[in-house]
Scaffold this motif. Structure first.
Motif, PDB file in Angstrom:
ATOM      1  N   GLU A 171      24.424  29.027  44.032  1.00 38.58           N
ATOM      2  CA  GLU A 171      25.133  30.038  43.241  1.00 38.58           C
ATOM      3  C   GLU A 171      25.868  29.394  42.063  1.00 38.58           C
ATOM      4  O   GLU A 171      25.905  29.957  40.969  1.00 38.58           O
ATOM      5  N   ILE A 172      26.452  28.230  42.294  1.00 39.38           N
ATOM      6  CA  ILE A 172      27.158  27.537  41.214  1.00 39.38           C
ATOM      7  C   ILE A 172      26.172  27.146  40.110  1.00 39.38           C
ATOM      8  O   ILE A 172      26.449  27.332  38.929  1.00 39.38           O
ATOM      9  N   HIS A 173      25.004  26.642  40.495  1.00 42.38           N
ATOM     10  CA  HIS A 173      23.984  26.311  39.502  1.00 42.38           C
ATOM     11  C   HIS A 173      23.520  27.551  38.748  1.00 42.38           C
ATOM     12  O   HIS A 173      23.264  27.486  37.543  1.00 42.38           O
ATOM     13  N   ALA A 174      23.396  28.677  39.426  1.00 45.84           N
ATOM     14  CA  ALA A 174      22.973  29.917  38.762  1.00 45.84           C
ATOM     15  C   ALA A 174      24.000  30.365  37.714  1.00 45.84           C
ATOM     16  O   ALA A 174      23.634  30.883  36.665  1.00 45.84           O
ATOM     17  N   ILE A 175      25.283  30.144  37.985  1.00 48.72           N
ATOM     18  CA  ILE A 175      26.328  30.469  37.014  1.00 48.72           C
ATOM     19  C   ILE A 175      26.281  29.478  35.850  1.00 48.72           C
ATOM     20  O   ILE A 175      26.400  29.863  34.689  1.00 48.72           O
ATOM     21  N   ALA A 176      26.097  28.206  36.163  1.00 51.55           N
ATOM     22  CA  ALA A 176      26.101  27.158  35.133  1.00 51.55           C
ATOM     23  C   ALA A 176      24.878  27.213  34.221  1.00 51.55           C
ATOM     24  O   ALA A 176      24.981  26.955  33.023  1.00 51.55           O
ATOM     25  N   PHE A 177      23.725  27.521  34.791  1.00 49.91           N
ATOM     26  CA  PHE A 177      22.462  27.512  34.040  1.00 49.91           C
ATOM     27  C   PHE A 177      21.722  28.826  34.287  1.00 49.91           C
ATOM     28  O   PHE A 177      20.679  28.841  34.944  1.00 49.91           O
ATOM     29  N   PRO A 178      22.246  29.954  33.763  1.00 48.66           N
ATOM     30  CA  PRO A 178      21.673  31.263  34.094  1.00 48.66           C
ATOM     31  C   PRO A 178      20.229  31.469  33.637  1.00 48.66           C
ATOM     32  O   PRO A 178      19.510  32.261  34.225  1.00 48.66           O
ATOM     33  N   ALA A 179      19.790  30.745  32.633  1.00 53.23           N
ATOM     34  CA  ALA A 179      18.428  30.928  32.120  1.00 53.23           C
ATOM     35  C   ALA A 179      17.401  30.059  32.837  1.00 53.23           C
ATOM     36  O   ALA A 179      16.216  30.143  32.554  1.00 53.23           O
ATOM     37  N   LYS A 180      17.857  29.215  33.770  1.00 52.95           N
ATOM     38  CA  LYS A 180      16.942  28.289  34.434  1.00 52.95           C
ATOM     39  C   LYS A 180      16.936  28.538  35.933  1.00 52.95           C
ATOM     40  O   LYS A 180      17.942  28.887  36.518  1.00 52.95           O
ATOM     41  N   LEU A 181      15.794  28.333  36.531  1.00 53.70           N
ATOM     42  CA  LEU A 181      15.673  28.351  37.982  1.00 53.70           C
ATOM     43  C   LEU A 181      15.629  26.893  38.424  1.00 53.70           C
ATOM     44  O   LEU A 181      14.643  26.196  38.199  1.00 53.70           O
ATOM     45  N   LEU A 182      16.737  26.433  39.002  1.00 49.78           N
ATOM     46  CA  LEU A 182      16.860  25.019  39.341  1.00 49.78           C
ATOM     47  C   LEU A 182      16.647  24.790  40.826  1.00 49.78           C
ATOM     48  O   LEU A 182      17.123  25.553  41.657  1.00 49.78           O
ATOM     49  N   HIS A 183      15.937  23.722  41.136  1.00 54.11           N
ATOM     50  CA  HIS A 183      15.726  23.309  42.519  1.00 54.11           C
ATOM     51  C   HIS A 183      16.068  21.821  42.624  1.00 54.11           C
ATOM     52  O   HIS A 183      16.038  21.098  41.639  1.00 54.11           O
ATOM     53  N   ASP A 184      16.356  21.396  43.822  1.00 54.91           N
ATOM     54  CA  ASP A 184      16.580  19.978  44.094  1.00 54.91           C
ATOM     55  C   ASP A 184      17.612  19.348  43.169  1.00 54.91           C
ATOM     56  O   ASP A 184      17.377  18.322  42.535  1.00 54.91           O
ATOM     57  N   ARG A 185      18.776  19.993  43.091  1.00 60.33           N
ATOM     58  CA  ARG A 185      19.890  19.452  42.327  1.00 60.33           C
ATOM     59  C   ARG A 185      21.121  19.447  43.209  1.00 60.33           C
ATOM     60  O   ARG A 185      21.285  20.295  44.079  1.00 60.33           O
ATOM     61  N   ALA A 186      21.977  18.469  42.971  1.00 61.11           N
ATOM     62  CA  ALA A 186      23.237  18.334  43.702  1.00 61.11           C
ATOM     63  C   ALA A 186      24.383  18.370  42.699  1.00 61.11           C
ATOM     64  O   ALA A 186      24.217  17.960  41.546  1.00 61.11           O
ATOM     65  N   ILE A 187      25.522  18.854  43.144  1.00 62.75           N
ATOM     66  CA  ILE A 187      26.736  18.789  42.331  1.00 62.75           C
ATOM     67  C   ILE A 187      27.589  17.677  42.928  1.00 62.75           C
ATOM     68  O   ILE A 187      27.875  17.673  44.124  1.00 62.75           O
ATOM     69  N   VAL A 188      27.961  16.746  42.077  1.00 65.00           N
ATOM     70  CA  VAL A 188      28.670  15.544  42.525  1.00 65.00           C
ATOM     71  C   VAL A 188      29.974  15.417  41.753  1.00 65.00           C
ATOM     72  O   VAL A 188      30.003  15.556  40.523  1.00 65.00           O
ATOM     73  N   PHE A 189      31.048  15.156  42.498  1.00 60.81           N
ATOM     74  CA  PHE A 189      32.333  14.802  41.902  1.00 60.81           C
ATOM     75  C   PHE A 189      32.334  13.291  41.774  1.00 60.81           C
ATOM     76  O   PHE A 189      32.088  12.581  42.738  1.00 60.81           O
ATOM     77  N   GLU A 190      32.595  12.829  40.571  1.00 62.24           N
ATOM     78  CA  GLU A 190      32.466  11.408  40.274  1.00 62.24           C
ATOM     79  C   GLU A 190      33.770  10.876  39.703  1.00 62.24           C
ATOM     80  O   GLU A 190      34.356  11.488  38.823  1.00 62.24           O
ATOM     81  N   GLN A 191      34.221   9.765  40.251  1.00 59.85           N
ATOM     82  CA  GLN A 191      35.434   9.128  39.759  1.00 59.85           C
ATOM     83  C   GLN A 191      35.191   7.635  39.673  1.00 59.85           C
ATOM     84  O   GLN A 191      34.604   7.044  40.582  1.00 59.85           O
ATOM     85  N   ALA A 192      35.656   7.033  38.584  1.00 59.56           N
ATOM     86  CA  ALA A 192      35.503   5.585  38.417  1.00 59.56           C
ATOM     87  C   ALA A 192      36.872   4.965  38.196  1.00 59.56           C
ATOM     88  O   ALA A 192      37.636   5.431  37.356  1.00 59.56           O
ATOM     89  N   GLU A 193      37.166   3.956  38.984  1.00 62.17           N
ATOM     90  CA  GLU A 193      38.375   3.164  38.800  1.00 62.17           C
ATOM     91  C   GLU A 193      37.949   1.713  38.723  1.00 62.17           C
ATOM     92  O   GLU A 193      37.271   1.216  39.614  1.00 62.17           O
ATOM     93  N   ASP A 194      38.376   1.051  37.642  1.00 60.48           N
ATOM     94  CA  ASP A 194      37.940  -0.316  37.370  1.00 60.48           C
ATOM     95  C   ASP A 194      36.412  -0.313  37.375  1.00 60.48           C
ATOM     96  O   ASP A 194      35.804   0.417  36.640  1.00 60.48           O
TER      97      ASP A 194
END
Length: 172
Positions: free
Chosen positions: A54-77
């Protein structure tokens, strides 16, 4: 610190390669949460849950996306921390309160971003709030510290531990 949608490529030995990163914005008037809440007001005023599809459908309404993950990414040093978003649960009135549920990932290769699920089966929950909602659609929709300042918890094995390692709530 950021959220990104990654294409998932499986490899041998339970390794997952993530590529084609697409940045995602959850906050702000044009953010994904505001788009969801304002387009589905009746649903948003009651307890709701958004899956990654559902989040992908909101983010990319014109595309039918499969096999995608949403990742929270943080970098320290030079250390990169990744958390795989599983779902977002929430409720919206004058503010939008949410619980983000994550699974930690262990980075195996930084150059060709390759990960595996953490050896310990854990789930992370992060309590977050936006200062906009169904009853205040013109709000700025910025991140706020939750009114209970609860932060988050780690669920795994048989312990509950405060979630201090991501720093997400602390950065609000």
């Amino acid at each position: 610190m950021s959220f990104k949608s990654y294409a998932i490529r499986s490899t041998d030995y339970d390794l997952i390669t993530l590529d084609d990163p697409q940045p995602l914005m959850f906050s702000g008037r044009n953010g994904l949460i505001a788009k969801f809440v304002l387009s589905e007001k009746n649903r948003a005023m009651n307890p709701w849950k958004l899956c990654v599809g559902e989040i992908h459908a909101i983010a990319f309404p014109a595309k039918l996306l499969h096999d995608r993950a949403i990742v929270f990414e943080q970098a320290e040093d030079s250390e990169r921390t990744l958390m795989w978003l599983q779902s977002i649960s929430g409720i919206s009135n004058s503010k939008t309160e949410m619980m983000f549920s994550f699974t930690p990932l262990a980075v195996v290769n930084q150059n060709l971003l390759t990960v595996r699920r953490s050896a310990v089966d854990r789930s992370y929950g992060e309590d977050l709030m936006l200062d906009g909602g169904v009853l205040s659609p013109e709000g700025p929709w910025h991140w706020k510290k939750p009114h209970l300042a609860l932060g988050g918890v780690v669920l795994g094995s048989s312990t509950l531990t405060p979630l201090a390692s991501t720093g997400f709530a602390d950065s609000l």
